[in-house]
Scaffold this motif. Structure first.
Motif, PDB file in Angstrom:
ATOM      1  N   GLY A  64     -11.904  17.678 -39.109  1.00 38.38           N
ATOM      2  CA  GLY A  64     -12.323  18.532 -40.219  1.00 38.38           C
ATOM      3  C   GLY A  64     -13.408  19.502 -39.807  1.00 38.38           C
ATOM      4  O   GLY A  64     -13.346  20.704 -40.118  1.00 38.38           O
ATOM      5  N   THR A  65     -14.392  18.994 -39.081  1.00 41.96           N
ATOM      6  CA  THR A  65     -15.471  19.860 -38.616  1.00 41.96           C
ATOM      7  C   THR A  65     -14.941  20.910 -37.645  1.00 41.96           C
ATOM      8  O   THR A  65     -15.300  22.085 -37.737  1.00 41.96           O
ATOM      9  CB  THR A  65     -16.575  19.027 -37.934  1.00 41.96           C
ATOM     10  OG1 THR A  65     -17.066  18.063 -38.857  1.00 41.96           O
ATOM     11  CG2 THR A  65     -17.717  19.904 -37.468  1.00 41.96           C
ATOM     12  N   GLY A  66     -14.084  20.495 -36.722  1.00 43.55           N
ATOM     13  CA  GLY A  66     -13.553  21.433 -35.731  1.00 43.55           C
ATOM     14  C   GLY A  66     -12.740  22.543 -36.352  1.00 43.55           C
ATOM     15  O   GLY A  66     -12.889  23.718 -35.994  1.00 43.55           O
ATOM     16  N   ILE A  67     -11.874  22.193 -37.284  1.00 42.94           N
ATOM     17  CA  ILE A  67     -11.038  23.208 -37.941  1.00 42.94           C
ATOM     18  C   ILE A  67     -11.904  24.179 -38.738  1.00 42.94           C
ATOM     19  O   ILE A  67     -11.754  25.403 -38.632  1.00 42.94           O
ATOM     20  CB  ILE A  67      -9.979  22.539 -38.842  1.00 42.94           C
ATOM     21  CG1 ILE A  67      -8.945  21.808 -37.974  1.00 42.94           C
ATOM     22  CG2 ILE A  67      -9.301  23.559 -39.743  1.00 42.94           C
ATOM     23  CD1 ILE A  67      -8.041  20.873 -38.740  1.00 42.94           C
ATOM     24  N   LEU A  68     -12.818  23.628 -39.526  1.00 47.42           N
ATOM     25  CA  LEU A  68     -13.691  24.496 -40.317  1.00 47.42           C
ATOM     26  C   LEU A  68     -14.613  25.333 -39.436  1.00 47.42           C
ATOM     27  O   LEU A  68     -14.921  26.481 -39.769  1.00 47.42           O
ATOM     28  CB  LEU A  68     -14.503  23.662 -41.313  1.00 47.42           C
ATOM     29  CG  LEU A  68     -13.693  23.074 -42.470  1.00 47.42           C
ATOM     30  CD1 LEU A  68     -14.551  22.128 -43.296  1.00 47.42           C
ATOM     31  CD2 LEU A  68     -13.122  24.189 -43.339  1.00 47.42           C
ATOM     32  N   ALA A  69     -15.050  24.773 -38.318  1.00 40.18           N
ATOM     33  CA  ALA A  69     -15.902  25.535 -37.404  1.00 40.18           C
ATOM     34  C   ALA A  69     -15.161  26.751 -36.860  1.00 40.18           C
ATOM     35  O   ALA A  69     -15.721  27.852 -36.791  1.00 40.18           O
ATOM     36  CB  ALA A  69     -16.376  24.638 -36.259  1.00 40.18           C
ATOM     37  N   PHE A  70     -13.893  26.569 -36.490  1.00 43.55           N
ATOM     38  CA  PHE A  70     -13.127  27.715 -36.004  1.00 43.55           C
ATOM     39  C   PHE A  70     -12.899  28.756 -37.092  1.00 43.55           C
ATOM     40  O   PHE A  70     -12.843  29.950 -36.812  1.00 43.55           O
ATOM     41  CB  PHE A  70     -11.787  27.272 -35.413  1.00 43.55           C
ATOM     42  CG  PHE A  70     -11.803  27.225 -33.929  1.00 43.55           C
ATOM     43  CD1 PHE A  70     -11.946  28.380 -33.175  1.00 43.55           C
ATOM     44  CD2 PHE A  70     -11.716  26.021 -33.277  1.00 43.55           C
ATOM     45  CE1 PHE A  70     -11.980  28.339 -31.802  1.00 43.55           C
ATOM     46  CE2 PHE A  70     -11.751  25.973 -31.893  1.00 43.55           C
ATOM     47  CZ  PHE A  70     -11.885  27.129 -31.153  1.00 43.55           C
ATOM     48  N   LEU A  71     -12.787  28.316 -38.319  1.00 43.56           N
ATOM     49  CA  LEU A  71     -12.571  29.267 -39.409  1.00 43.56           C
ATOM     50  C   LEU A  71     -13.854  29.965 -39.841  1.00 43.56           C
ATOM     51  O   LEU A  71     -13.829  31.138 -40.219  1.00 43.56           O
ATOM     52  CB  LEU A  71     -11.950  28.553 -40.607  1.00 43.56           C
ATOM     53  CG  LEU A  71     -10.532  28.021 -40.421  1.00 43.56           C
ATOM     54  CD1 LEU A  71     -10.120  27.197 -41.637  1.00 43.56           C
ATOM     55  CD2 LEU A  71      -9.556  29.162 -40.182  1.00 43.56           C
ATOM     56  N   LEU A  72     -14.984  29.259 -39.819  1.00 44.28           N
ATOM     57  CA  LEU A  72     -16.197  29.773 -40.441  1.00 44.28           C
ATOM     58  C   LEU A  72     -17.293  30.241 -39.487  1.00 44.28           C
ATOM     59  O   LEU A  72     -18.105  31.080 -39.877  1.00 44.28           O
ATOM     60  CB  LEU A  72     -16.783  28.699 -41.368  1.00 44.28           C
ATOM     61  CG  LEU A  72     -15.875  28.225 -42.504  1.00 44.28           C
ATOM     62  CD1 LEU A  72     -16.523  27.079 -43.260  1.00 44.28           C
ATOM     63  CD2 LEU A  72     -15.549  29.376 -43.439  1.00 44.28           C
TER      64      LEU A  72
END
Length: 179
Positions: A64-72
Motif C-alpha cells: 500500500g505504501t509503495g503504490i501510493l508513494a509512486f502515485l503521490l
C-alpha cells in the motif's frame, strides 16, 4: 465477535502504519540531505506491521505504501528506494530469521543486500549512486563496505524491533486483551 474486533484492529493498525510510512516518505522528498535515512525510517513501519499483525499485514503495509508513494511522491527515486530495499527488507528479514540458523541467516541477508546493491549499481546507478566514481577497482570496496554498513543496519534494526516489541506491541496486546 472478539475475533472480528481483532481483525478490524489489525486492518486499521496496518492502514495507520502505511499512512505514517507514506507521510515519512513524503518528508524524505522535502529534506535537503539524508534522503536514504528518512526512507529507511519509513521502512521500519512494515516491520511493525509484521510484528503486530503478521506477515500478511506487513505485505499490505509495504504494498500500500509503495503504490501510493509512486502515485503521490514528487521524487519517484525515494519510492523506488523504499520498494526495492527499505520497505521490502522487513519482510525479507522476517522470512530469513524464521530459519533460526545464524550463519545461514547472515549469508541470506548479505545475498539479498548484495543483490539489491547490484540492481542499484548496474541498473539504477544514475539515480542512486551517481556520487560514487565509476571505477571497476572500487567495485569490490563498494560491496565490502556496503556489506559492513548493512550488517550494522541489520543489527540496529533488530534492536529497534526489540524496542518496538517491548514498548509498543506488548502494551497494545495487553490493551486489546482487556476488551
Amino acid at each position: 465477535m472478539r475475533r472480528q474486533r481483532q481483525a478490524a484492529f489489525s486492518v486499521a493498525y496496518t492502514a495507520l502504519l502505511a499512512a505514517l510510512s507514506l507521510v515519512i516518505l513524503y518528508g524524505s522528498c522535502l529534506v535537503p540531505t539524508g534522503r536514504a535515512g528518512v526512507v529507511g525510517l519509513a521502512g521500519l513501519l512494515p516491520a511493525a506491521a509484521v510484528i503486530s499483525g503478521g506477515p500478511s499485514s506487513g505485505v499490505l503495509c509495504y504494498a500500500g505504501t509503495g503504490i501510493l508513494a509512486f502515485l503521490l511522491l514528487p521524487d519517484k527515486g525515494n519510492a523506488l528506494l523504499y520498494l526495492l530495499f527499505f520497505g521490502l527488507y522487513p519482510l525479507v528479514k522476517y522470512s530469513i530469521e524464521r530459519i533460526r540458523r545464524l550463519p545461514l541467516e547472515l549469508v541470506l541477508k548479505l545475498a539479498f543486500f548484495n543483490g539489491m546493491l547490484s540492481v542499484f549499481w548496474f541498473v539504477l546507478r544514475t539515480i542512486f549512486l551517481s556520487a560514487i566514481p565509476l571505477s571497476t577497482q572500487s567495485l569490490p570496496l563498494l560491496y565490502l563496505g556496503g556489506s559492513a554498513v548493512f550488517l550494522m543496519y541489520d543489527f540496529g534494526f533488530s534492536k529497534l524491533i526489540s524496542f518496538y516489541i517491548a514498548r509498543v506491541d506488548k502494551p497494545l496486546r495487553n490493551g486489546r486483551s482487556a476488551n
